[in-house]
Design an enzyme around this catalytic site. Structure first.
Site, PDB file in Angstrom:
ATOM      1  N   GLU A  17       0.834  -1.084   0.036  1.00 32.34           N
ATOM      2  CA  GLU A  17       0.133  -0.025  -0.085  1.00 32.34           C
ATOM      3  C   GLU A  17       0.939   1.209   0.031  1.00 32.34           C
ATOM      4  OE1 GLU A  17      -2.964  -0.559   3.237  1.00 32.34           O
ATOM      5  OE2 GLU A  17      -4.216  -1.613   1.789  1.00 32.34           O
ATOM      6  N   ASP A  63      -8.392  -9.307   3.509  1.00 35.88           N
ATOM      7  CA  ASP A  63      -8.172  -8.138   4.396  1.00 35.88           C
ATOM      8  C   ASP A  63      -9.330  -8.230   5.537  1.00 35.88           C
ATOM      9  OD1 ASP A  63      -7.185  -6.121   5.648  1.00 35.88           O
ATOM     10  OD2 ASP A  63      -7.614  -4.637   4.206  1.00 35.88           O
ATOM     11  N   GLU A  73     -12.913  -2.827  11.199  1.00 38.63           N
ATOM     12  CA  GLU A  73     -12.803  -2.134  10.137  1.00 38.63           C
ATOM     13  C   GLU A  73     -14.029  -2.297   9.143  1.00 38.63           C
ATOM     14  OE1 GLU A  73      -9.053  -2.437   8.367  1.00 38.63           O
ATOM     15  OE2 GLU A  73      -9.934  -1.501   6.531  1.00 38.63           O
TER      16      GLU A  73
HETATM   17  C1  GCV Z   1      -2.752   0.245   8.309  1.00 39.79           C
HETATM   18  C2  GCV Z   1      -6.275  -2.364   5.218  1.00 39.79           C
HETATM   19  C3  GCV Z   1      -6.808  -1.177   5.789  1.00 39.79           C
HETATM   20  C4  GCV Z   1      -5.485   0.095   6.150  1.00 39.79           C
HETATM   21  C5  GCV Z   1      -4.190  -0.857   6.853  1.00 39.79           C
HETATM   22  C6  GCV Z   1      -3.834  -2.030   6.130  1.00 39.79           C
HETATM   23  C7  GCV Z   1      -2.783  -2.763   6.999  1.00 39.79           C
HETATM   24  O1  GCV Z   1      -6.029  -1.878   3.846  1.00 39.79           O
HETATM   25  O2  GCV Z   1      -7.680  -0.615   5.248  1.00 39.79           O
HETATM   26  O3  GCV Z   1      -6.162   1.192   6.733  1.00 39.79           O
HETATM   27  O4  GCV Z   1      -3.288   0.074   7.124  1.00 39.79           O
HETATM   28  O5  GCV Z   1      -4.895  -2.906   5.900  1.00 39.79           O
HETATM   29  O6  GCV Z   1      -3.102  -3.844   7.527  1.00 39.79           O
HETATM   30  O7  GCV Z   1      -1.814  -2.495   6.483  1.00 39.79           O
END
Ligand code: GCV
Length: 693
Positions: free
Chosen positions: A310, A384, A412
């Protein structure tokens, strides 16, 4: 009696009963979590426990010993409604004695061998004679075990377990039991739904102490205090000093501090020209940084790293592997006993068209190439943190690499702090899933606890759901998830229902009807959520907020952030084909799973559309068509959400009004949201199904 009078009489009786019960339940904010220590309602039980708690004797003159003594005093005084005195030695029957064999009182018991076997964090709680009088003893080889044992003893009383003839021996099955805080240095929390951070930018001391108590009570022994999307500044001297001050507060509670490190730190804060892990200057920089950290925090746990994920920097920026990247940090930490937790949450699109295959494809070939003090930190599922995923196929596929399981306590994708979703059943499903790595009977839990592959260092991390909200977690019932994470980290063999029972008794009271009602609400909540959001293995039907239904979401930035990428609904059918004819995702699982999941008929219904793209008129095991089953599931979810609310409403007057009302409001919202999910998804899929090609 005429009907009107009868109704009036019933209503009056109910009101009087509610008022009477209400008088006994004071308003609560939820701040005290499961450590409320409210006086036991049953007078006879209180008197019986008083017999076993005439004095508190803690021959352990250390900060941890002091905490043990004061927690026992606080707990016993609250629960038993009387001041329990502290004493140097037991002088009359019924003392509670807590310590290590360093105290002659404990050494004289002759338990050294047992305590050695249980280790520094294990303990016994036993009825014994100490100094000539009957006592209840909490003994451990180490101070951590005494602390955990003291909380266990309090839990016994909170949950109404008898102390007479008590004989308990416990040790944790997993060595590193961590919370991961996704807290940013400006005080915001990524995916946090319960207020701002209590670490940053300024530590909130009262919170930190209560946080430490709560964690110690469930055996959490480490915490990562900054987000994995790490600001490189976290490793600069002023912030390391802040981290050291936090570590000093947590140390007596036997909680070690860990930090998330940004792989670009050598350049961004070190002024080097590169972050290349094979560059000797970079290796030197990480060694010096580790030395600096350990001077400030002698028991520092190590680094968690999100690299090449990411948009975060990583070794691949220099043509190096994840192992090269992890190892340079591991070498720097090794002389001090620290570890690296290298996250496997990677999904670079050029690795494989199917996002869920990418981490396995990148990491499994590196098995055996990581230093001994590197963990690969792996989310429970390969996508995820969805409401339901099959277990991540890396579990059982990397026998030479310690795998730290990463669970998400903050919800989340599970309604955040608006929806009740008790997560223990979901985590149990993961931990109990058979990987077949060494034949049948190779559950994920045995990969994580090291017993399946003979790994000595083991770990599990939970992404925290805490913040500065008065009740810590936004939703009063979400406290159960923090609690359950700690209990499962200690012993993955515990049952979701048993954990719920403990938590309810400690947090809400132990009237059998209250316990039974809240228990049933908790245990039904996860399946309800799946039914009204992502039934039959559908996943990622959301937009960027990861909250509201958005099956139409087609993200222009990345296909794999879309919903349409995963559900693939059109007139021909719905679902993601991960069979050999499709993405081949099933191949990452061991036999016989890869066989079973290759065929719709031998795939469980609740993972059907995870692995298969099927026509709308596909005949389900129930005899219904897939479309009918889908619609039924959405409808069932709505009914179940309403059921949670209605069951909660029966608790009026049986628990404190403030928390009763707060939870009721949340459950009403959940019930409304469930309808929104059903209406939006059913309409969307109906249109997709009937659209002319
Ligand atoms: C900390 C998902 C979440 C992100 C998070 C990522 C991760 O994509 O939406 O907010 O970032 O996981 O676990 O690194």
């Amino acid at each position: 009696m005429p009907r009107t009078f009868r109704c009036l009489a019933v209503r009056l009786t109910l009101t009087v009963a509610a008022l009477a019960a209400g008088a006994a339940v004071s308003a609560e904010t939820g701040h005290d979590l499961w450590l409320r220590y409210a006086p036991l309602a049953d007078g006879a039980a209180r008197a019986a426990y008083r017999q076993s708690a005439s004095a508190i004797v803690v021959p352990l003159a250390t900060p941890t010993g002091e905490i043990v003594a004061s927690e026992l005093k606080r707990g016993l005084t609250g629960l038993l409604g009387a001041e329990i005195p502290r004493a140097d030695r037991p002088s009359s029957a019924g003392a509670i004695v807590a310590g290590t064999p360093a105290s002659p009182l404990i050494a004289a018991l002759g338990w050294t061998e047992t305590l050695a076997r249980l280790g520094d964090e294990g303990y016994v709680i036993r009825a014994a004679t100490v100094g000539g009088v009957p006592a209840t003893v909490i003994a451990s080889k180490g101070e951590a075990g005494v602390l955990y044992g003291a909380f266990h003893l309090l839990r016994l009383i909170q949950t109404g377990e008898p102390l007479l003839r008590v004989d308990i021996a416990e040790r944790p099955r997993i060595a590193r039991r961590l919370l991961n805080h996704w807290d940013n240095l400006d005080g915001s929390i990524e995916r946090g739904y319960a207020g701002r951070s209590f670490w940053w930018p300024d530590r909130v001391d009262a919170r930190v102490v209560d946080y430490a108590r709560a964690n110690a009570s469930i055996g959490i022994n480490g915490t990562v205090i900054n987000s994995v999307n790490a600001n490189p500044q976290s490793l600069t001297a002023p912030l390391l000093e802040k981290a050291a001050a936090i570590a000093a507060m947590l140390r007596p509670y036997r909680i070690r501090v860990y930090l998330a490190a940004n792989f670009s730190a050598p350049r961004t804060i070190g002024g080097l020209a590169t972050n290349d892990p094979l560059d000797p200057g970079v290796a030197r920089w990480w060694r010096a940084k580790a030395d600096e950290i350990y001077r400030l925090i002698p028991d520092f746990g190590g680094f968690v790293v999100k690299a090449n994920s990411e948009g975060q920097p990583g070794p691949q920026d220099y043509g190096r592997t994840h192992a090269d990247g992890a190892n340079v940090l591991a070498d720097a930490l090794a002389p001090h006993g620290g570890v690296v937790m290298w996250r496997a949450f990677v999904y670079n699109a050029d690795v494989d068209p199917d996002r869920v295959k990418r981490a396995y494809a990148e990491f499994v070939p590196l098995d055996g190439k990581f230093r001994a003090n590197v963990f690969a930190q792996v989310k429970n599922g390969p996508l995820d943190f969805q409401p339901r995923e099959p277990f991540h196929p890396m579990f059982g596929a990397m026998p030479k690499t310690p795998l730290m399981a990463e669970l998400q306590i903050t919800q989340e994708y599970l309604g955040q702090s608006n929806h009740l979703v008790y997560l223990a059943p979901m985590w149990k499903e993961f931990l109990d899933a058979d990987t077949f790595a060494k034949g049948p009977g190779s559950p994920v839990a045995r990969v994580v606890d090291g017993s399946l592959e003979g790994k000595s260092d083991t770990g599990i991390a939970g992404v925290a759901n805490t913040g500065l909200d008065a009740n810590w977690t936004g939703h009063d019932l979400a406290q159960a998830n923090w609690y359950a994470f700690g209990r499962l980290a200690w012993d993955p063999g515990l049952g979701a229902g048993a954990i719920a029972d403990e938590w309810i008794r400690m947090t809400w009271g132990d009237a059998p009807d209250v316990v039974a009602t809240i228990r049933s609400i908790l245990l039904d909540s996860r399946e309800a959520y799946v039914h009204y959001t992502m039934p039959l293995g559908l996943h990622h039907l959301i937009g960027g907020d990861h909250y509201a239904p958005m099956p139409e979401n087609t993200d222009s930035r990345r296909a794999d952030w879309s919903a349409t990428f995963y559900h693939r609904a059109d007139a021909s059918g719905i679902g993601y084909d991960r069979t050999r004819a499709g993405s081949g995702g099933v191949e990452q699982y061991q036999a016989p799973l890869r066989e079973w999941w290759s065929h719709p008929a031998s795939t469980p219904d609740d993972l059907l559309l995870w692995f298969h793209h099927l026509p709308w008129d596909y005949r389900m095991k129930s005899g219904r068509t897939l479309w009918d089953e889908l619609v039924l599931s959405y409808g069932r979810g709505v009914d179940e959400a309403k059921g949670l609310e209605l069951r909660w409403a029966t608790l009026r007057g049986r628990i404190d009004e403030a928390r009763y009302q707060a939870v009721l409001a949340k459950l009403r919202r959940q019930s409304d949201d469930a309808k929104a999910w059903r209406d939006k998804c059913v309409a969307y899929f109906e249109a997709a199904r009937t659209r002319r090609p």
